[in-house]
Write a protein that holds these residues in place. Structure first.
Motif, PDB file in Angstrom:
ATOM      1  N   SER A  49     -22.481  28.823   4.875  1.00  0.00           N
ATOM      2  CA  SER A  49     -22.458  27.364   4.775  1.00  0.00           C
ATOM      3  C   SER A  49     -23.787  26.729   5.149  1.00  0.00           C
ATOM      4  N   SER A  71     -24.859  26.123   8.022  1.00  0.00           N
ATOM      5  CA  SER A  71     -24.538  25.151   9.065  1.00  0.00           C
ATOM      6  C   SER A  71     -24.375  25.888  10.388  1.00  0.00           C
ATOM      7  N   GLU A 105     -21.001  27.459  11.771  1.00  0.00           N
ATOM      8  CA  GLU A 105     -20.473  28.762  11.353  1.00  0.00           C
ATOM      9  C   GLU A 105     -20.761  29.845  12.390  1.00  0.00           C
ATOM     10  N   ALA A 122     -28.750  24.374   0.694  1.00  0.00           N
ATOM     11  CA  ALA A 122     -27.614  23.710   1.343  1.00  0.00           C
ATOM     12  C   ALA A 122     -27.130  22.533   0.501  1.00  0.00           C
ATOM     13  N   ARG A 123     -28.049  21.822  -0.128  1.00  0.00           N
ATOM     14  CA  ARG A 123     -27.691  20.709  -1.008  1.00  0.00           C
ATOM     15  C   ARG A 123     -26.846  21.198  -2.173  1.00  0.00           C
ATOM     16  N   ILE A 156     -25.024  24.022  -2.333  1.00  0.00           N
ATOM     17  CA  ILE A 156     -23.761  24.619  -1.892  1.00  0.00           C
ATOM     18  C   ILE A 156     -22.709  23.547  -1.617  1.00  0.00           C
ATOM     19  N   CYS A 157     -23.123  22.407  -1.082  1.00  0.00           N
ATOM     20  CA  CYS A 157     -22.146  21.352  -0.751  1.00  0.00           C
ATOM     21  C   CYS A 157     -21.978  20.336  -1.874  1.00  0.00           C
ATOM     22  N   SER A 158     -22.570  20.604  -3.050  1.00  0.00           N
ATOM     23  CA  SER A 158     -22.473  19.663  -4.172  1.00  0.00           C
ATOM     24  C   SER A 158     -21.389  20.090  -5.152  1.00  0.00           C
ATOM     25  N   GLU A 159     -21.176  19.244  -6.173  1.00  0.00           N
ATOM     26  CA  GLU A 159     -20.264  19.554  -7.266  1.00  0.00           C
ATOM     27  C   GLU A 159     -21.049  19.542  -8.573  1.00  0.00           C
ATOM     28  N   ALA A 192     -21.879  29.241  -5.631  1.00  0.00           N
ATOM     29  CA  ALA A 192     -21.785  27.798  -5.885  1.00  0.00           C
ATOM     30  C   ALA A 192     -22.250  27.459  -7.289  1.00  0.00           C
TER      31      ALA A 192
END
Length: 872
Positions: A77, A79, A82, A118-119, A121-124, A153
């Motif tokens: 993640s 982050s 984790e 990271a951008r 991985i947390c996006s759609e 991702a």
């Protein structure tokens, strides 16, 4: 890290692109990357590494940054939440991991490229500006957790490329399992795994060369031989796998260009030096401490300087030879302004004012963008370590690739080959590569990595995993060839340092049944010329006046046939002239070299000396010069000898002045211990010399007095350190020597001391009138002597008999030296040079008491040294 690069295929055109960090930032509108202020976060922190950070902030910061990056890449993640360190038992690994977690939280951001990942991985999918279907989403066993999460991702958001595109792409790539037969096929399939030795055949060969330049020339010649013999149908079927080193790239391009071989895969723009960064780093050195000789010479030859290239090289040669540059002192305008600004700075105001003045004197160079970050981190005091870290130059990497079908393929060390070839040549098989050693982790041991993996699930990469990845990458690279593998192993690097076999060479040699890697290597130069695998050409010998062997009688006859019957040859004593064309005189030290080695003397006359740059060292000559200056300043001319208490009180200032005059670099903070030791020596020497002067009642008439005269038509010049008048009227000419009396006493007792006789000759037959020559004319008796400062001894010639505190010789101390000098002068005057033999150094010391310094460290003299006569 992944071995296979991450690729995307455009869903409309099918065009294949690398998924680069820039592409991800642009597609997902990630914020512009910014540098982490890691040092500011680490300062004042209570952490396990705090003591190390205080002692070595730059080195510790690099280690912490590497460890933090490794920990971040081990999470999916990206982050800190984790990380669960509670599952670890109380131990060093838990303490360090918890400290890294807290540091990560306090930083609040990630280093690049992890921030862009990271951008993603947390996006759609709707957050991306364009679709990025992954060409090959299959997992890589060597990918870390962050890389795997990024691929997952991207695949979840954009899917995989159509199967047809994947199949078409795979057909154009080298097979990952190899397709060669015989030994080569076994290496491709089993490198790095346990296997029985195989029968050797011609599909694998290994040649030893001298260095990378030899390798590159040999590789190009071998490729041309393969084309000439029809082993391949075209250059595109040959591949070079070379280390990621600009020196290899340049050598390969030069070697192929010399033979007319097209080279595909070379960079469009070669790697370039960061000239501005180099200049700023040099300036920080020159503005922080008294100017080191090598730093000043490096500044002089910088391409950014406001003077011509040949002027810069002349200045550099002068400063390396003499410690200062006459040419530099004559510069004017902006060049003079630049050099005038080079003084140590003690405050930020001084530093940035001088940097600004230097920037103004360089109209074609803008230093301000590089100076601004230094100004931003500077507060009330100068943190030189931090400034040097921020100003460190970074090589500008090569850009682009010139890949085309018709050329020989150039593959590099850290990437997979971009197309298959029939014949693969691998360079650099000796040294730390194929694969590179991962080194030790300063944060976690291998046992701690295993403990963390077992208790927390954090997949940190240990040495074994890094080495396994390196071996697998090398195996995959070897799979680019389909028919033959040629390994090239350099014995030395470009600095002349020997190289040991690489891990890859050791594994391959073991697979082929050799006990040692060196058994596999066939030294090309040890083979007869007719067995060389490439065509060769030997430069013909020079025909005019050239001999391939040294003369048996040990005498070089120079310029034979150009003289007259009365004077055959050239007078080597007349080859040095001043600017006005006058013959320069000989000094006692030069003539002592002539006694030891006429060849070394001749090379010195020709100024043919080793020009290797080396930093200043507190060597014997520097120490002697400083002690000489201390004695001259502490005991001035025509002045009474100071009391011991007064002498000890003033000597520290006298020593500082001597250091600033002759070795300014020695006044830097890093030389404090040496200065303290030198002060102790200077105090001892001054006390004993004061005692000698008081006990003998001597008066100092002069310090540093010049001598000039002739001996048998030979022009001489020299300098006496001190001139004393004794109570009985005799004059003592003293030469201070920073040594013990043992060697000098031995030389004088055997009649081989040359300097005393030459001083006497210059006094008896002077070329110019001085205070000393006037004393001689008035009938004063002159005694020559040595003051050996290490043991406070005064040794004189036989005329010093009966003098208190003086050890006088009982015979002519120069009898043998002057006789030999006459013979040596006659020989070189006729253009002949007598060569040395291997045992001369020991023989001179034993029989003459002469330390043969002229024979030390001179490769030219060594190359012309003959064996002993009974061994010839």
């Amino acid at each position: 890290m992944r071995i296979d690069p991450l690729l995307t295929a455009n869903p409309i055109t099918g065009a294949v692109r690398y998924v680069t960090d820039d592409l991800l930032r642009e597609t997902y509108l990630a914020p512009k990357p910014c540098d982490l202020d890691l040092i500011a976060t680490l300062e004042g922190r209570n952490a396990p590494w705090s003591a190390s950070f205080e002692a070595a902030p730059a080195e510790t910061t690099r280690a912490i940054e590497a460890a933090l990056t490794a920990v971040v890449r081990s999470t999916q993640s990206l982050s800190p939440t984790e990380l669960d360190v509670s599952a670890l038992p109380e131990c060093r690994a838990k303490t360090h991991l918890a400290a890294l977690k807290e540091l990560w939280k306090d930083l609040g951001s990630l280093p690049e490229p992890l921030a862009a990942w990271a951008r993603v991985i947390c996006s759609e999918a709707k957050d991306a500006l364009e679709p990025l279907p992954i060409l090959d989403p299959s997992p890589c066993p060597h990918a870390d957790a962050a890389e795997a999460a990024l691929v997952e991702a991207l695949t979840r958001q954009h899917g995989a490329a159509p199967e047809a595109d994947q199949t078409s792409w795979r057909q154009r790539q080298p097979r990952g399992d190899g397709s060669a037969v015989g030994c080569y096929g076994m290496v491709q399939e089993h490198l790095g795994t346990a296997t029985n030795p195989v029968d050797r055949d011609s599909t694998v060969s290994c040649f030893g060369l001298r260095d990378p330049r030899d390798e590159a020339q040999f590789a190009a010649a071998l490729a041309q031989r393969m084309l000439d013999d029809g082993c391949v149908d075209g250059p595109g079927e040959i591949g070079f796998l070379v280390p990621d080193d600009p020196a290899y790239m340049l050598a390969m391009q030069e070697g192929c260009e010399r033979l007319g071989l097209p080279l595909a895969g070379a960079p469009e723009e070669a790697a370039r030096r960061d000239l501005t960064g180099e200049l700023l780093s040099l300036l920080l050195v020159l503005l922080s401490v008294p100017a080191p000789r090598t730093a000043l010479a490096s500044l002089y030859i910088s391409p950014l300087m406001p003077w011509a290239r040949d002027v810069g090289h002349q200045m550099a040669r002068e400063v390396m030879d003499y410690g200062w540059s006459k040419t530099a002192s004559q510069l004017t305008g902006s060049a003079k302004e630049l050099l005038d600004a080079l003084h140590p700075s003690h405050t930020p105001e001084q530093l940035f004012a001088r940097l600004g003045a230097i920037d103004k004197s360089l109209p074609d160079t803008d230093l301000q963008p590089r100076i601004a970050p230094l100004r931003a981190v500077t507060r009330e005091t100068l943190d030189w370590a931090l400034l040097h870290k921020l100003a460190v130059p970074h090589q500008v990497d090569a850009t682009g690739h010139q890949r085309f079908v018709e050329g020989v393929s150039l593959f590099t060390e850290n990437t997979l080959p971009w197309r298959p070839v029939r014949q693969l040549l691998v360079l650099g098989m000796n040294g730390n590569r194929w694969p590179r050693s991962p080194g030790s982790d300063p944060f976690f041991t291998e046992a701690e990595v295993a403990l963390i993996r077992q208790n927390t699930g954090l997949q940190l990469n240990g040495r074994r995993k890094k080495l396994a990845r390196g071996l697998e990458l090398f195996r995959r690279q070897l799979c680019a060839g389909t028919e033959g593998l040629t390994l090239l192993a350099p014995a030395k690097n470009l600095l002349g340092e020997p190289l040991s076999p690489s891990t890859g060479l050791a594994l391959i040699s073991h697979m082929l049944g050799f006990e040692k890697p060196t058994d596999l290597v066939q030294d090309v130069r040890a083979l007869p010329r007719d067995q060389w695998p490439v065509a060769w050409h030997v430069t013909p010998h020079l025909s005019h006046g050239f001999r391939a062997e040294l003369p048996e009688d040990g005498i070089l006859r120079l310029n034979r046939g150009l003289g007259t019957p009365d004077k055959p040859g050239i007078d080597l004593l007349r080859i040095r002239h001043d600017d006005a064309g006058r013959i320069l005189p000989q000094s006692p030290s030069r003539l002592e070299s002539l006694l030891v080695s006429p060849l070394a003397w001749l090379l010195d006359e020709l100024d043919a000396k080793d020009r290797t740059w080396a930093p200043e060292t507190l060597d014997v000559m520097t120490l002697g010069t400083i002690i000489h200056q201390v004695l001259e300043d502490a005991f001035p001319e025509n002045a009474p000898v100071s009391a011991i208490d007064a002498l000890e009180a003033t000597l520290p200032d006298i020593l500082d002045a001597a250091i600033k005059k002759h070795a300014r670099w020695l006044s830097g903070a890093s030389w404090a211990t040496e200065r303290q030791s030198l002060l102790g020596e200077a105090l001892d020497v001054a006390r004993t010399w004061a005692g000698f002067l008081n006990e003998t009642g001597a008066t100092i008439l002069h310090n540093e007095i010049n001598l000039a005269g002739d001996h048998g038509g030979l022009l001489l010049h020299g300098k006496a350190d001190c001139l004393l008048q004794l109570p009985d009227g005799r004059i003592l000419v003293v030469d201070h020597k920073r040594s013990g009396a043992g060697n000098r006493r031995d030389r004088m007792s055997k009649g081989w001391d040359l300097q005393v006789a030459l001083y006497r000759a210059m006094l008896q037959r002077p070329n110019e009138e001085t205070a000393l020559t006037r004393l001689v004319d008035d009938g004063a008796q002159i005694v020559t002597a040595y003051h050996t400062t290490r043991d406070a001894t005064v040794l004189s010639d036989d005329l010093g008999a009966g003098l208190a505190r003086i050890e006088a010789a009982s015979r002519d101390v120069s009898e043998n030296a002057m006789s030999h000098l006459a013979d040596a002068v006659a020989e070189v005057g006729a253009g002949t040079v007598r060569l040395n033999r291997e045992g001369d150094a020991k023989r001179f010391e034993k029989e003459r008491g002469i330390k043969a310094y002229a024979l030390e460290g001179n490769p030219l003299v060594a190359a012309f040294t003959l064996p002993e006569e009974d061994q010839a």
